[in-house]
Scaffold this active site. Structure first.
Site, PDB file in Angstrom:
ATOM      1  N   PRO A 128      17.325  18.501 -55.356  1.00 41.60           N
ATOM      2  CA  PRO A 128      17.602  17.903 -54.040  1.00 41.60           C
ATOM      3  C   PRO A 128      18.280  18.819 -53.042  1.00 41.60           C
ATOM      4  O   PRO A 128      17.969  18.747 -51.847  1.00 41.60           O
ATOM      5  CB  PRO A 128      18.485  16.697 -54.380  1.00 41.60           C
ATOM      6  N   TYR A 129      19.203  19.667 -53.479  1.00 43.09           N
ATOM      7  CA  TYR A 129      19.880  20.532 -52.511  1.00 43.09           C
ATOM      8  C   TYR A 129      18.909  21.519 -51.866  1.00 43.09           C
ATOM      9  O   TYR A 129      18.818  21.583 -50.624  1.00 43.09           O
ATOM     10  CB  TYR A 129      21.061  21.257 -53.157  1.00 43.09           C
TER      11      TYR A 129
END
Length: 320
Positions: A139-140
């Site tokens: 996700p990052y």
């Protein structure tokens, strides 16, 4: 530049940027979510603007009359859900852009990251032509890539992105405290021995890049910045821990096994409907277990960038 608005001004990068801008004689306003954040930015010499990344009205108030906006706020918390990363990094960035346009700001500098290029492969002496990876499984990286795409394609604004790698130095509230806590809890191990090379970017060098980007960056462009020559990951992290009186462990996990454990954990968490991250996730393996070296030639040529702090100086400062 006479008036600047900074998001993330109470954080590590944003706070150092506020300090630099104030020291250079600029008037600075900084977004503050709560009392502690407001007190922090006021202590640094900036005017707090109460609000958060979900509130376009408060962002527009901060942007009003500003010559430049620095967007340093981001969701980086390990274990965060996809929804949290998306809200903080993608939706938040979209709101900052909207607020800047509403306020008539001309220029916006976005704090990017080399992680926006990560999707499982090592990054070896990459430059700005390497593709962003909004399709990353982590996700990052995915949300920071999506945010950068929004920034660089924004209409009605001159936007510039600065991408440091592994920001470190005095005032760090993320990387170094997390490493120390992992070692003390007995949860630290090198991935693949930690013998790969990495770029690093001292906080002073990060801020230098941001200031130069505001002054000289070409609209729509991204620039990598770093401490200069890469270093062996294990050697740097060992020295970093030593500044806090912590001895780095010798335990190591093979890279192949780490990848397998991360993939297994990610699948299990998804099946279980967990919103957090497993004990070992994709991004940790990619960021700490594979080479990540970057070419800063573009920043040198177009911004006049050069590191203002050496690693030796930065490490001495941390020991002090």
């Amino acid at each position: 530049m006479t008036i600047a608005f900074v998001t993330g001004g109470s954080g590590f990068v944003g706070g150092a940027l506020v300090r630099r801008l104030v020291g250079d004689g600029h008037t600075v306003r900084a977004l503050a979510r709560g009392d502690a954040s407001a007190a922090r930015v006021a202590e640094l010499g900036a005017e707090p603007v109460r609000g958060d990344l979900s509130d376009v009205d408060s962002l527009a108030a901060g942007c009003a009359g500003a010559d430049v906006v620095f967007h340093a706020a981001a969701w980086t918390t390990p274990g965060g859900s996809w929804a949290e990363f998306t809200a903080g990094n993608v939706d938040g960035t979209r709101n900052v852009l909207a607020a800047a346009r509403r306020a008539g700001v001309t220029r916006l500098v976005h704090v990017g990251t080399e992680a926006a290029l990560m999707a499982g492969q090592p990054l070896v002496n990459v430059d700005e032509s390497a593709p962003l990876r909004p399709n990353s499984r982590a996700p990052y990286p995915a949300t920071k890539a999506a945010a950068e795409l929004l920034v660089r394609s924004a209409e009605g604004l001159e936007t510039v992105v600065v991408r440091p790698r592994l920001v470190w130095g005095a005032g760090d509230t993320g990387v170094l405290p997390a490493l120390v806590a992992m070692v003390k809890a007995g949860r630290f191990a090198w991935i693949g021995g930690g013998t790969h090379r990495t770029a690093t970017t001292h906080i002073d060098n990060t801020v230098e890049g941001l200031v130069l980007a505001a002054e000289r960056g070409r609209p729509g462009e991204a620039y990598f910045v770093s401490d200069g020559e890469p270093v062996v990951f294990r050697e740097f992290i060992t020295e970093l821990l030593a500044t806090q009186g912590v001895e780095a462990p010798t335990r190591s996990v093979p890279l192949g096994l780490a990848r397998l454990l991360a993939a297994t954990g990610e699948r299990a968490w998804k099946l279980l409907g967990r919103k957090d991250s497993p004990p070992l996730d994709y991004f940790t393996v990619w960021a700490a277990g594979q080479e990540c070296t970057i070419d800063i030639g573009k920043a040198r040529a177009e911004l006049g960038y050069a590191p203002v702090r050496t690693r030796a100086e930065g490490l001495s400062g941390l020991r002090a």
